[in-house]
Design an enzyme around this catalytic site. Structure first.
Site, PDB file in Angstrom:
ATOM      1  N   LYS A   1     128.410  25.652 -27.190  1.00  0.00           N
ATOM      2  CA  LYS A   1     126.963  25.547 -26.939  1.00  0.00           C
ATOM      3  C   LYS A   1     126.635  24.294 -26.151  1.00  0.00           C
ATOM      4  CE  LYS A   1     125.114  28.731 -30.261  1.00  0.00           C
ATOM      5  NZ  LYS A   1     124.198  29.070 -31.325  1.00  0.00           N
TER       6      LYS A   1
ATOM      7  N   LYS B   1     131.470  37.916 -27.879  1.00  0.00           N
ATOM      8  CA  LYS B   1     130.718  38.469 -29.008  1.00  0.00           C
ATOM      9  C   LYS B   1     129.272  38.779 -28.621  1.00  0.00           C
ATOM     10  CE  LYS B   1     128.591  34.591 -31.238  1.00  0.00           C
ATOM     11  NZ  LYS B   1     127.764  34.332 -32.371  1.00  0.00           N
TER      12      LYS B   1
ATOM     13  N   LYS C   1     122.709  36.572 -29.835  1.00  0.00           N
ATOM     14  CA  LYS C   1     121.238  36.579 -29.783  1.00  0.00           C
ATOM     15  C   LYS C   1     120.738  36.018 -28.473  1.00  0.00           C
ATOM     16  CE  LYS C   1     120.082  35.801 -34.618  1.00  0.00           C
ATOM     17  NZ  LYS C   1     120.070  34.686 -35.551  1.00  0.00           N
TER      18      LYS C   1
END
Ligand code: AQP
Length: 333
Positions: free
Chosen positions: A111, A193, A196
């Site tokens: 991130k 993956k 969101k």
């Protein structure tokens, strides 16, 4: 009865990965365990949020969890920031956690690499999560594969605290990873993956609130390969088909052999995609309908969440006081 803690961020776009990797298992084991399910709004602040949107998403997630089968009479469902012990516990655990442990976390590395300016909270995310779990002396933490490393860090932090201050102060939690659905991949990019933050991208995710037509469209667009064989496989070139079969397996609860048998008549990947879309649509229809009803009564949601926060605080507040005392702080008279 084993005690369970798990959390989910109110960052919107709750998707099939969150459901199959975490929420479905929470619901299925609900009656066998003592459960604490937490909407981890403090975690969501580790990346920039729109305040109005965050408030909406927090209530929306509560409604979604209840619609998905979390029963507030059987499980303690609450908002993290309603129980101040979580923020306090995080600070106390920061003071036993070496910086290097946090810098090594895969999620932090991934991130932070995508952002120009990284907030301190993002680095500290796993310590807040460790506190969430440890304050409840949770035995089990049911999560998707991506959170396993964070639960392992929570174990390390608990062991270090126990070693430094008091043996057996914290229960050492176990990550519980589902056999099917632990890592649902993006439909457009089956080697990464389902996520969101990419869920707004067309064809990436199936969101729990998507209408049947949209779900079918997303599956029909799913990336596969140029072959025809419908088989489970670890070959990266077959990741798309493997992901579709994995989703079907997690939704239906069937064995791999039964899944393959269901597609023995399929004429190609087109039939597979429609078959998977259908079981997902059938699973999500009643959840979406219940969600819409629950969202019509925000006062009732707030009442349930306030009751959950009281139940959670009754466990977490004394534990954080014990932590403070053990670490040498003076408790108020
Ligand atoms: N793709 C996934 N497959 C299986 N399980 C998953 N989880 C998340 N993605 C998948 C599990 O969902 C639970 C709630 O996670 P969260 O609220 O922390 O969600 P997240 O990790 O922020 O969601 P995303 O989609 O992963 O968001 P971004 O885009 O921020 O990376 C957890 O148990 C998690 O394991």
């Amino acid at each position: 009865m084993k005690r369970v803690f798990s959390g989910i961020q109110p960052t919107g776009n709750i998707h099939l990965g969150n459901y199959l990797g975490a929420v479905k298992n929470w619901v299925e084991k609900q009656a066998e365990k003592e459960n604490f399910f937490c909407i981890v709004d403090l975690h969501s602040l580790t990346v920039p949020q729109n305040p109005e949107q965050l408030r909406f998403e927090t209530r929306s997630l509560a409604a979604m969890l209840i619609a998905a089968g979390i029963d507030p009479d059987k499980s303690t469902l609450f908002i993290q920031s309603h129980v101040p012990a979580h923020a306090e516990g995080c600070w106390l655990l920061n003071c036993v956690t070496p910086l290097g442990w946090l810098q090594r976390m895969t999620q932090y590395k991934d991130k932070s690499a995508k952002q120009e300016s990284v907030l301190t909270g993002l680095l500290d995310y796993p310590v807040l999560m460790a506190g969430d779990i440890l304050l409840y002396d949770a035995d089990e933490v049911p999560v998707g594969e991506d959170q396993k490393q964070h639960v392992e860090l929570a174990r390390d932090i608990a062991q270090r605290f126990n070693h430094v201050y008091e043996e057996e102060f914290f229960v050492i939690p176990q990550p519980i990873i589902p056999q099917a659905g632990a890592r649902v991949m993006g439909l457009d990019e089956p080697t990464n993956k389902m996520s969101k933050s990419l869920a707004e991208k067309r064809g990436h995710a199936v969101r729990l609130l998507d209408e049947p037509k949209e779900i079918l469209r997303s599956f029909k667009r799913a990336v596969t390969d140029s072959g025809r064989e419908i088989q489970f496989s670890t070959d990266p070139d077959k990741a798309g088909v493997n992901n579709l079969l994995g989703i079907y397996k997690a939704v239906t609860g069937k064995s791999e052999a039964e899944v393959i048998a269901d597609f023995s008549e399929a004429r190609g990947y087109g039939d597979l995609k429609v078959g998977v879309a259908q079981v997902v649509i059938d699973m999500l229809n009643p959840i979406r309908e219940r969600y819409q009803m629950l969202m019509q009564d925000p006062a009732e949601l707030d009442r349930l969440l306030a009751r959950g926060a009281q139940q959670a605080a009754a466990v977490a507040a004394p534990k954080v006081d014990q932590m403070k005392h053990t670490m040498g702080l003076v408790l108020p008279a």
